[in-house]
Design a protein around this motif. Structure first.
Motif, PDB file in Angstrom:
ATOM      1  N   VAL A   1       0.846  -1.193   0.000  1.00  0.00           N
ATOM      2  CA  VAL A   1       0.000   0.000   0.000  1.00  0.00           C
ATOM      3  C   VAL A   1       0.884   1.246   0.000  1.00  0.00           C
ATOM      4  O   VAL A   1       1.738   1.410   0.871  1.00  0.00           O
ATOM      5  N   ASN A   2       0.692   2.085  -0.997  1.00  0.00           N
ATOM      6  CA  ASN A   2       1.454   3.330  -1.096  1.00  0.00           C
ATOM      7  C   ASN A   2       0.516   4.508  -0.930  1.00  0.00           C
ATOM      8  O   ASN A   2      -0.560   4.530  -1.518  1.00  0.00           O
ATOM      9  N   THR A   3       0.925   5.477  -0.148  1.00  0.00           N
ATOM     10  CA  THR A   3       0.153   6.712  -0.054  1.00  0.00           C
ATOM     11  C   THR A   3       1.039   7.841  -0.561  1.00  0.00           C
ATOM     12  O   THR A   3       2.163   8.001  -0.092  1.00  0.00           O
ATOM     13  N   ILE A   4       0.542   8.573  -1.515  1.00  0.00           N
ATOM     14  CA  ILE A   4       1.342   9.629  -2.122  1.00  0.00           C
ATOM     15  C   ILE A   4       0.588  10.944  -2.039  1.00  0.00           C
ATOM     16  O   ILE A   4      -0.625  10.988  -2.280  1.00  0.00           O
ATOM     17  N   VAL A   5       1.295  11.995  -1.708  1.00  0.00           N
ATOM     18  CA  VAL A   5       0.683  13.324  -1.699  1.00  0.00           C
ATOM     19  C   VAL A   5       1.038  14.000  -3.025  1.00  0.00           C
ATOM     20  O   VAL A   5       2.201  14.052  -3.399  1.00  0.00           O
ATOM     21  N   VAL A   6       0.035  14.469  -3.719  1.00  0.00           N
ATOM     22  CA  VAL A   6       0.298  15.075  -5.034  1.00  0.00           C
ATOM     23  C   VAL A   6      -0.303  16.488  -5.101  1.00  0.00           C
ATOM     24  O   VAL A   6      -1.176  16.837  -4.322  1.00  0.00           O
TER      25      VAL A   6
ATOM     26  N   GLN B   1       4.880   3.933   2.529  1.00  0.00           N
ATOM     27  CA  GLN B   1       4.629   2.615   1.950  1.00  0.00           C
ATOM     28  C   GLN B   1       4.564   1.553   3.042  1.00  0.00           C
ATOM     29  O   GLN B   1       5.382   1.553   3.955  1.00  0.00           O
ATOM     30  N   THR B   2       3.573   0.713   2.937  1.00  0.00           N
ATOM     31  CA  THR B   2       3.491  -0.410   3.868  1.00  0.00           C
ATOM     32  C   THR B   2       3.349  -1.684   3.057  1.00  0.00           C
ATOM     33  O   THR B   2       2.529  -1.755   2.147  1.00  0.00           O
ATOM     34  N   VAL B   3       4.190  -2.647   3.376  1.00  0.00           N
ATOM     35  CA  VAL B   3       4.108  -3.930   2.688  1.00  0.00           C
ATOM     36  C   VAL B   3       3.733  -4.989   3.719  1.00  0.00           C
ATOM     37  O   VAL B   3       4.399  -5.127   4.745  1.00  0.00           O
ATOM     38  N   ILE B   4       2.636  -5.673   3.459  1.00  0.00           N
ATOM     39  CA  ILE B   4       2.222  -6.755   4.356  1.00  0.00           C
ATOM     40  C   ILE B   4       2.493  -8.058   3.629  1.00  0.00           C
ATOM     41  O   ILE B   4       1.877  -8.343   2.601  1.00  0.00           O
ATOM     42  N   GLN B   5       3.435  -8.821   4.144  1.00  0.00           N
ATOM     43  CA  GLN B   5       3.787 -10.051   3.452  1.00  0.00           C
ATOM     44  C   GLN B   5       2.888 -11.194   3.883  1.00  0.00           C
ATOM     45  O   GLN B   5       2.267 -11.148   4.946  1.00  0.00           O
ATOM     46  N   LEU B   6       2.849 -12.200   3.030  1.00  0.00           N
ATOM     47  CA  LEU B   6       1.956 -13.335   3.301  1.00  0.00           C
ATOM     48  C   LEU B   6       2.259 -13.988   4.642  1.00  0.00           C
ATOM     49  O   LEU B   6       1.365 -14.476   5.310  1.00  0.00           O
TER      50      LEU B   6
ATOM     51  N   VAL C   1       5.297  -7.155   8.414  1.00  0.00           N
ATOM     52  CA  VAL C   1       4.846  -5.851   7.923  1.00  0.00           C
ATOM     53  C   VAL C   1       6.049  -4.923   7.844  1.00  0.00           C
ATOM     54  O   VAL C   1       6.812  -4.808   8.801  1.00  0.00           O
ATOM     55  N   ILE C   2       6.246  -4.328   6.677  1.00  0.00           N
ATOM     56  CA  ILE C   2       7.379  -3.419   6.513  1.00  0.00           C
ATOM     57  C   ILE C   2       6.842  -2.030   6.193  1.00  0.00           C
ATOM     58  O   ILE C   2       6.030  -1.865   5.280  1.00  0.00           O
ATOM     59  N   ASN C   3       7.273  -1.042   6.948  1.00  0.00           N
ATOM     60  CA  ASN C   3       6.866   0.339   6.677  1.00  0.00           C
ATOM     61  C   ASN C   3       8.050   1.119   6.151  1.00  0.00           C
ATOM     62  O   ASN C   3       9.155   1.015   6.688  1.00  0.00           O
TER      63      ASN C   3
ATOM     64  N   GLU D   1      -4.927   4.386   7.941  1.00  0.00           N
ATOM     65  CA  GLU D   1      -6.296   3.973   7.643  1.00  0.00           C
ATOM     66  C   GLU D   1      -6.383   3.368   6.246  1.00  0.00           C
ATOM     67  O   GLU D   1      -7.152   2.443   6.017  1.00  0.00           O
ATOM     68  N   GLY D   2      -5.573   3.913   5.347  1.00  0.00           N
ATOM     69  CA  GLY D   2      -5.532   3.371   3.990  1.00  0.00           C
ATOM     70  C   GLY D   2      -5.064   1.926   3.981  1.00  0.00           C
ATOM     71  O   GLY D   2      -5.560   1.111   3.216  1.00  0.00           O
ATOM     72  N   VAL D   3      -4.113   1.625   4.861  1.00  0.00           N
ATOM     73  CA  VAL D   3      -3.592   0.255   4.915  1.00  0.00           C
ATOM     74  C   VAL D   3      -4.683  -0.703   5.394  1.00  0.00           C
ATOM     75  O   VAL D   3      -4.917  -1.755   4.789  1.00  0.00           O
ATOM     76  N   ILE D   4      -5.376  -0.291   6.452  1.00  0.00           N
ATOM     77  CA  ILE D   4      -6.437  -1.156   6.994  1.00  0.00           C
ATOM     78  C   ILE D   4      -7.537  -1.342   5.937  1.00  0.00           C
ATOM     79  O   ILE D   4      -8.002  -2.453   5.679  1.00  0.00           O
ATOM     80  N   ALA D   5      -7.927  -0.214   5.304  1.00  0.00           N
ATOM     81  CA  ALA D   5      -8.994  -0.282   4.301  1.00  0.00           C
ATOM     82  C   ALA D   5      -8.547  -1.117   3.106  1.00  0.00           C
ATOM     83  O   ALA D   5      -9.308  -1.929   2.591  1.00  0.00           O
ATOM     84  N   SER D   6      -7.287  -0.924   2.688  1.00  0.00           N
ATOM     85  CA  SER D   6      -6.802  -1.640   1.505  1.00  0.00           C
ATOM     86  C   SER D   6      -6.852  -3.132   1.711  1.00  0.00           C
ATOM     87  O   SER D   6      -7.160  -3.896   0.798  1.00  0.00           O
ATOM     88  N   GLU D   7      -6.537  -3.539   2.930  1.00  0.00           N
ATOM     89  CA  GLU D   7      -6.531  -4.972   3.214  1.00  0.00           C
ATOM     90  C   GLU D   7      -7.942  -5.524   2.992  1.00  0.00           C
ATOM     91  O   GLU D   7      -8.124  -6.575   2.380  1.00  0.00           O
ATOM     92  N   ARG D   8      -8.944  -4.792   3.451  1.00  0.00           N
ATOM     93  CA  ARG D   8     -10.336  -5.258   3.286  1.00  0.00           C
ATOM     94  C   ARG D   8     -10.764  -5.162   1.829  1.00  0.00           C
ATOM     95  O   ARG D   8     -11.436  -6.039   1.307  1.00  0.00           O
ATOM     96  N   GLN D   9     -10.370  -4.063   1.173  1.00  0.00           N
ATOM     97  CA  GLN D   9     -10.747  -3.886  -0.236  1.00  0.00           C
ATOM     98  C   GLN D   9     -10.184  -5.029  -1.066  1.00  0.00           C
ATOM     99  O   GLN D   9     -10.856  -5.635  -1.878  1.00  0.00           O
ATOM    100  N   TRP D  10      -8.939  -5.310  -0.804  1.00  0.00           N
ATOM    101  CA  TRP D  10      -8.256  -6.347  -1.567  1.00  0.00           C
ATOM    102  C   TRP D  10      -8.871  -7.716  -1.304  1.00  0.00           C
ATOM    103  O   TRP D  10      -9.057  -8.528  -2.190  1.00  0.00           O
ATOM    104  N   ARG D  11      -9.227  -7.941  -0.013  1.00  0.00           N
ATOM    105  CA  ARG D  11      -9.827  -9.223   0.338  1.00  0.00           C
ATOM    106  C   ARG D  11     -11.151  -9.410  -0.406  1.00  0.00           C
ATOM    107  O   ARG D  11     -11.470 -10.488  -0.877  1.00  0.00           O
TER     108      ARG D  11
END
Lengths: 250, 266
Positions: free
Chosen positions: B47-52, B207-212, B216-218, B239-249
């Motif tokens: 999960v990447n969060t970018i400010v643009v 960036q947060t990477v959640i491995q199988l 968890v790497i931040n 919050e994006g990380v938590i949401a992404s996990e559910r979205q992806w699931r």
């Protein structure tokens, strides 16, 4: 796959009016480039003060958003297949906020099918921490609601169909067996009980048999839908979408 | 006689349907295969969060994205008027594209696998941008039919497409940034240094990477820690990380359910 997600989840449903208001902010952005080819660009959420407020309420109450069957079918289709009939490479969700007559994009997420997810947030939005937090929470929630409902629910008319068919067949056979012996039945009314028991046995027997065929029917229909989706003919695609909309519970 | 005629007539559509059906089945199986391949490739949720500056309304069209990223080189960037401070990031995109492709060439399970191109060091391209020849087919040279076929094959590869999509997204953000920088520079030509400093401290990424296996790497951009809205960004990312996990699931359950329903009678 047979379990409807909503039966399992304890969350409440929104009132139809709220559902309608929130769902009206979800729009699928497509561009028709030829008669048979439609480019899918993503899903757009257009929020305003009122909708943002309703989403917040729904989040606090743990409510879930009910999407229309048509929208769900389109979303399922685009979650699977891109404009060249390949597997979709990613889904884009963009949140716009409407102030007066102008709309501004504040967040954008790309969900890659391989688990690569990118969220972008607009810089100026961060200067109002409370607002930016509301926007991001609404944005994430809407995506979550959509993704959570993609999973195919129960196959709708099959149970009803099976019951109907079993009933019809049992009635037919019972009648065929009873009619030649009507005089006997008239003489000894307790034979009627025997006929009823026989009818019941036939009904349950047929129902059981038809239920055994159910997975095959299920598989056949899903292959039909997938085959239609992957077809290059727009008419097959449309037919498959209709099947999906009509036959599966949202 | 009439009966036989009828039989012959009815045979035609039957064989036609059979042909169609096997085509449909081939399509379905090929599609399921590519779904399955991706699921096997899946090792982590990233999960990447970018400010643009601006959220671009950028639309992903594989062919265009490829055509726009392929020619990136120091000379090309100069010619396109890309601001100096951003050129390295553009070159990074191009390098990633090359790396993605070489990964596919070297991967025996990939349909683009080419056993004649075995490279132990995949990163050599990054080290010497100008001198290492590219292996990617040139989208600007459409005279040779082999190139066209090669590009079509490449853009038909799901894994490559996913990588390309991500790069196109980053490029759109960079293009936008470039516009802003050029505007600022033309408005305040005497403050170039300040603008450049702002650029280096202004691109925030978490960036947060959640491995199988549950690791968890931040990773955070250094500039994030000096950012005035540090807390807001971090919270949105969390919050994006938590949401992404559910979205992806949700997406995964949909796809796995579909594969199961198509393959097994369950």
């Amino acid at each position: 796959m047979n379990q409807h997600p909503r039966l399992a989840s304890p969350s409440h449903l929104l009132s139809p009016r709220q559902d309608l208001a929130i769902a009206s902010c979800i729009q699928i952005e497509v561009e028709r480039i030829s008669r048979s080819q439609v480019l899918f660009h993503g899903v757009r959420f257009t929020l305003d003060k009122e909708i943002l407020h309703q989403i917040q309420q729904a989040q606090q109450m743990g409510d879930s958003l009910k999407l229309s069957r048509q929208l769900l079918t389109d979303l399922r289709y685009y979650a699977l297949i891109d404009d060249e009939n390949r597997w979709q490479s990613g889904l884009t969700f963009c949140t716009y906020y409407q102030r007066g007559n102008s709309q501004e994009a504040l967040m954008r997420s790309v969900i890659g099918m391989d688990g690569d997810i990118m969220h972008q947030i607009q810089r100026n939005c961060l200067e109002r921490p409370k607002f930016s937090h509301q926007i991001s929470a609404a944005h994430y929630w809407l995506i979550e609601e959509i993704m959570g409902q993609l999973r195919l629910g129960t196959f709708l008319p099959l149970t009803r169909l099976i019951n109907g068919l079993a009933l019809g067949l049992a009635l037919l056979i019972a009648m065929l067996l009873v009619i030649p012996f009507i005089p006997v039945f008239l003489k000894t009314p307790f034979m009627l009980i025997a006929a009823l028991v026989m009818f019941g046995l036939f009904f349950f027997g047929f129902r059981h048999l038809l239920h055994l065929l159910r997975p095959t029917a299920n598989q056949w229909i899903i292959r039909r839908i997938l085959g239609g989706f992957l077809s290059s003919k727009p008419s097959s695609k449309r037919f498959a979408k209709r099947l999906l909309t009509r036959l599966f519970s949202p | 006689m009439t009966n036989r005629n009828r039989q012959e007539h009815s045979d035609v559509p039957v064989s036609k349907t059979r042909g169609n059906n096997s085509g449909v089945n081939r399509n379905i199986n090929h599609f399921l295969q590519s779904l399955g391949d991706t699921l096997i490739d899946f090792t982590a949720l990233e999960v990447n969060t970018i400010v643009v500056d601006h959220i671009s309304g950028h639309k992903f069209i594989a062919w265009e994205a490829y055509r726009d990223i392929y020619p990136i080189s120091p000379g090309y960037l100069e010619q396109q008027g890309i601001h100096e401070s951003l050129r390295d990031r553009y070159l990074e995109l191009r390098t990633s594209l090359e790396r993605e492709y070489r990964g596919l060439l070297n991967d025996p399970t990939s349909e683009l696998h080419d056993p004649t191109v075995y490279e132990e060091d995949n990163s050599s391209f990054a080290n010497d941008f100008e001198r290492t020849p590219t292996r990617l087919p040139n989208p600007l040279d459409l005279k040779s039919p082999e190139t066209i076929v090669a590009i079509q094959r490449l853009l038909g590869n799901c894994r490559f497409l996913r990588g390309l999509r991500k790069l196109a997204e980053l490029k759109a953000a960079l293009d936008d940034r470039n516009q802003t920088v050029l505007r600022l520079v033309s408005q305040q030509p005497d403050q170039v240094e300040m603008i450049q400093r702002r650029i280096t401290t202004d691109t925030i990424c978490a960036q947060t990477v959640i491995q199988l296996d549950g690791d968890v790497i931040n990773r955070y951009d250094q500039s994030l820690f000096h950012h005035p809205q540090k807390e807001v960004i971090l919270q949105i990312h969390r919050e994006g990380v938590i949401a992404s996990e559910r979205q992806w699931r949700g997406l995964l359950e949909f796809i796995i359910g579909l594969i199961k329903a198509t393959l097994h009678k369950s």
